[in-house]
Design a protein around this motif. Structure first.
Motif: not given
Length: 575
Positions: A29, A31, A259, A302-303, A307
């Motif tokens: 979760r 990056s 992910y 949301d993730w 990014q």
């Protein structure tokens, strides 16, 4: 779609990796490229993956397009299948694509086109390739059909030159005779890439993968061996990071989508010198209950929107496609007919699955990424960027002073003959890309905003033809329109691009009330602009200014939102 890995024993080892939760130890979760605090999201993650035949207005009416508008969908990923648009050699049928792509264009929805499939007549196994149930096993382009393949790619990209984003193939690893041997996939990708960039050098072509980093490492290795490092025939990489049966478990890392596989792919791209290329998520989704789907959707989007390297995300899909429980991926369900059957066809009706549908509709939306891609120049005043040929034209034709701020992203604009051109709107000008003039002076032209704005005023005295004109040292005459150009307006016209930028004069000088300032000005209209004389700035570069024709047009059309909403790509698609 990735669910096939539960049904078919194709490329088994790698497909298992793509269908289960992440196997690579990582902080899934977070990056490695954590966005700055000014990063507010990416509007192109609110997308849907669909098919032309599942959006066809002749079959389903407007109900699905109405749903796209209600859901505030910003982008649609749509396959453009060779076997559908050229069913027989040299016989092209664009009707369904024209209808669906045109409707998406009218709604200002960004299209990611996926060039896909081989017609049976171009394959080593015609019958097997023509059968959707067997095509992934037997379709293989015949060696003598590469010319036909090039022609088909050129025809598609030329017809839809206003589409800037193309993806080559769908889950190539699933195609036993095209993608599992990455040498074949890379060869075909190279052909498509070269043809697409010949038609439009600014097209963005994505290599496609279901599996992700293992497959792309294979493709990178072959590409470097064939073409040398840094010469890969792709401008982006798309992936389908399904974790389609995910439910959270106590103490486990979140894995609504894979992910880890996305980040692993990103690391590979950085390692191979492709940090400047984006990742597209052109399919993701779930099929096991609306509560779980809704929860997973909110977390995954949301993730993804945070990014900076993810440019697009497309949920699979808008509606279910049959009554098999494993195919319940949709935000909408098929309403049973009078006999209780669920099927797709004429008169099929759809109904939202309230929990899942509303979760997408009410997603927390941010603005554009903080850092633009490539040669883009971002303007925080409007939340829009300029890049490529439009940036070149904007800069060489006066930039901010002459053209003004960008008010939209590039978008397709329909012409009088029904065709579409890629356009971008600025406060004082609208630019259009004309692919038929690629590389020439007419590649980017301003629209006839002045002519269109004054079409109802041709009876007024300033717009009537002079019927004759005596040119002189300070006056030019234009028999094409029957008007003249003199003194300060003439000098300004000549210094800032003349005919190519502003077009011919379509009026003489006269006094007019400026609707923006409420002040009387000396003005003159041209095919593409309105000149205004501002005596308070006499002797400065602001003595002659262009009127805000395009801004006014957009306001009248209802495209411009209040300033606090200006980060959205355009307004009309949300109405």
């Amino acid at each position: 779609m990735a669910l096939r890995c539960a049904r078919q024993r194709v490329f088994q080892v790698l497909l298992v990796l793509a269908c289960i939760a992440p196997l690579v130890p990582t902080n899934t979760r977070a990056s490695d490229e954590t966005p700055s605090t000014t990063q507010t999201g990416n509007p192109m993650v609110y997308g849907i993956a669909s098919h032309a035949w599942w959006l066809d207005p002749e079959v389903y009416g407007d109900q699905l397009f109405a749903a796209l508008a209600d859901l505030k969908v910003t982008t649609v990923r749509l396959p453009i299948d060779w076997r559908r648009f050229e069913p027989e050699p040299g016989v092209f049928d664009w009707r369904q694509y024209d209808a669906v792509l045109g409707e998406l264009a009218r709604r200002n929805i960004v299209i990611v086109a996926n060039f896909n499939t081989i017609p049976g007549w171009a394959s080593v196994d015609r019958d097997g390739c023509d059968d959707p149930a067997t095509e992934i096993y037997v379709c293989e382009l015949r060696e003598d059909m590469y010319g036909a393949f090039e022609n088909a790619a050129r025809a598609a990209v030329t017809r839809y030159a206003w589409i800037e984003h193309w993806e080559f193939w769908n889950e190539p690893e699933m195609w036993q005779r095209l993608g599992q041997d990455a040498t074949v996939y890379l060869r075909n990708l190279r052909v498509f890439y070269d043809v697409a960039h010949e038609v439009n050098p600014e097209i963005v072509v994505a290599a496609q993968t279901l599996v992700g980093p293992e497959y792309m490492e294979y493709v990178y290795n072959i590409s470097e061996a064939w073409h040398g490092a840094g010469n890969q025939p792709w401008d982006a990489v798309s992936i389908h990071p399904y974790n389609w049966a995910y439910d959270p478990a106590p103490g486990a890392e979140p894995a609504e989508i894979n992910y880890a596989r996305i980040q692993w792919l990103r690391g590979l791209m950085i390692e191979r010198g492709d940090a400047h290329k984006p990742i597209w998520i052109t399919e993701y989704g779930w099929n096991h209950g609306v509560e779980s789907q809704a929860r997973n959707l909110v977390a995954a989007v949301d993730w993804m929107k945070r990014q900076p390297y993810i440019e697009f995300a497309h949920l699979h899909m808008l509606h279910d496609w049959n009554a098999v429980p494993a195919d319940y991926f949709g935000l909408m369900e098929i309403v049973p007919d009078e006999n209780g059957y669920q099927w797709l066809g004429p008169h099929t009706e759809f109904a939202p699955k309230p929990i899942f549908y509303d979760a997408f509709k009410n997603l927390d939306r941010g603005g554009l990424p903080a850092q633009p891609w490539g040669d883009e120049v971002m303007f925080p005043e409007t939340g829009h960027a300029i890049h490529g040929r439009f940036l070149d034209a904007w800069a060489t034709r006066g930039g901010l002073r002459i053209m003004g701020l960008p008010l939209t992203r590039p978008y397709p604009r329909q012409q009088a003959d029904g065709s579409w051109l890629l356009a971008q709107d600025f406060e004082r000008a609208r630019l259009e890309f004309h692919p038929e003039h690629l590389g020439g002076w007419g590649e980017v032209l301003g629209t006839l905003a002045g002519s269109e704005n004054t079409a109802h005023r041709r009876h007024e005295e300033p717009f009537r033809s002079l019927g004759g004109c005596a040119p002189g040292p300070d006056r030019d005459c234009f028999p094409e329109t029957g008007h003249s150009l003199a003194y300060g307006f003439r000098a300004f016209w000549q210094q800032h691009g003349g005919l190519a930028t502003f077009g011919y004069p379509i009026s003489e000088e006269f006094i007019e009330l400026n609707p923006d300032t409420g002040v009387l000005h000396t003005v003159q209209y041209f095919e593409r602009a309105r000149f205004e004389y501002h005596p308070q700035f006499a002797g400065t570069e602001f003595e002659v200014l262009l009127g805000l024709l395009i801004r006014d047009d957009l306001q009248h059309a209802g495209w411009l939102w209040p300033p606090e909403m200006s980060l959205l790509p355009t307004a009309r698609q949300y109405q």
